[in-house]
Scaffold this motif. Sequence first.
Motif, short mmCIF file in Angstrom:
data_model
loop_
_atom_site.label_atom_id
_atom_site.label_comp_id
_atom_site.label_asym_id
_atom_site.label_seq_id
_atom_site.Cartn_x
_atom_site.Cartn_y
_atom_site.Cartn_z
N GLU A 196 0.81 -1.43 0.03
CA GLU A 196 -0.44 -0.05 0.20
C GLU A 196 0.96 1.32 0.72
O GLU A 196 -0.05 1.79 -0.58
CB GLU A 196 -0.79 -0.29 1.12
N ALA A 197 1.82 1.19 0.93
CA ALA A 197 2.83 2.45 0.71
C ALA A 197 4.27 2.33 -0.60
O ALA A 197 4.11 3.84 -0.51
CB ALA A 197 4.01 2.23 1.67
N ASN A 198 3.32 1.83 -1.86
CA ASN A 198 4.14 2.11 -2.64
C ASN A 198 3.15 2.83 -3.43
O ASN A 198 1.75 2.11 -3.97
CB ASN A 198 4.36 0.38 -3.96
N PRO A 199 3.34 4.14 -4.33
CA PRO A 199 3.04 5.23 -4.98
C PRO A 199 2.68 4.54 -6.23
O PRO A 199 1.61 5.26 -7.24
CB PRO A 199 2.52 6.52 -4.80
N ILE A 200 3.60 3.82 -6.83
CA ILE A 200 3.62 3.53 -7.99
C ILE A 200 2.66 2.20 -8.04
O ILE A 200 2.83 0.86 -7.54
CB ILE A 200 4.96 3.70 -8.78
N GLN A 201 1.85 2.19 -9.18
CA GLN A 201 0.58 0.91 -8.94
C GLN A 201 0.43 0.60 -10.36
O GLN A 201 -0.03 1.92 -11.07
CB GLN A 201 -0.66 0.58 -7.91
N PHE A 202 0.03 -0.48 -10.30
CA PHE A 202 0.03 -0.72 -12.09
C PHE A 202 -1.95 -1.00 -12.14
O PHE A 202 -2.17 -2.12 -11.12
CB PHE A 202 0.24 -1.87 -12.41
N SER A 203 -2.40 -0.78 -13.02
CA SER A 203 -3.92 -1.34 -13.24
C SER A 203 -4.24 -1.47 -14.98
O SER A 203 -3.50 -0.69 -15.92
CB SER A 203 -4.91 -0.14 -13.01
N VAL A 204 -5.45 -2.26 -15.38
CA VAL A 204 -5.63 -2.76 -16.33
C VAL A 204 -6.23 -1.24 -16.75
O VAL A 204 -6.86 -0.88 -16.72
CB VAL A 204 -6.69 -4.61 -16.40
#
Length: 264
Positions: A213-221
Amino acid sequence: MSIETKTSFARSTGSSSNREENINDDRGPDGVKPKPQFRDECFRKMDLMIEFTNLRNPNHCPSGVYVMPSGDNFHTWYGVLFVHKGYYKNGVFKFKLEIPSDYPERPPAVKFIFNLINNNGLFHPLVDPDTGSFSLSQQFNDWAPHKYYIFHVLHYIKKSFKKGVLDNLLEKHCFNKQAFTTYHNETRTFAVMAKQCADLSISQTVLYDNNIEANPIQFSVLEDDKLEELKAFIRPPPTERERLPYSSRRTYSASSTITPSSLT
């Protein structure tokens, strides 16, 4: 001498003595007074914030590398590397920078934060297969404040996936001895395993694994219409010549070749 004068003199003498005792108490065994810790921490944090801001300079942050600080700890940065060439072509590798509180006295620690093959880490000579830790010792064995910065570390992370760095690694600096040996003795096998890592890194299971959750770099479809909308938003505006329709460009090009002799 009056009583008032004696009292003032005594107070003055006592105050001076107390000040000298306090000064001596603050000094260390070597007689040097330590720096105020709070002030030192503030300046370090300010320098770190300036360093992160300067990553917007194209000469600082390498292309294909993106980093963002954690939402709850500015000394933890999350990053992602897009590899476009070489053995790891098309790979998307996530990593984390743990910046020590006394940085830049000590370098940050780099760790790749996901598993790829059978719960093993990234197959790379500099990456520990169990912990994901990335070795910086060969490149930064002479680390010194204001000689190296975080952007130097980011450039090295990117270059470590290129043949030029892989060819010149020394075994004593490699966390993954098997990957080092395979690269030098069985290059084809290494190429297959590197490609397998790259392919798995962009699989849905790994790429869209956003459990930190702390990672601001998130990948999504993205849906197709949203993807096209995003492409249109980031696409640079066309130049004047690109705005002309194809027929207009042909006419312009043909008319530019007309000579005075052709008009007679």
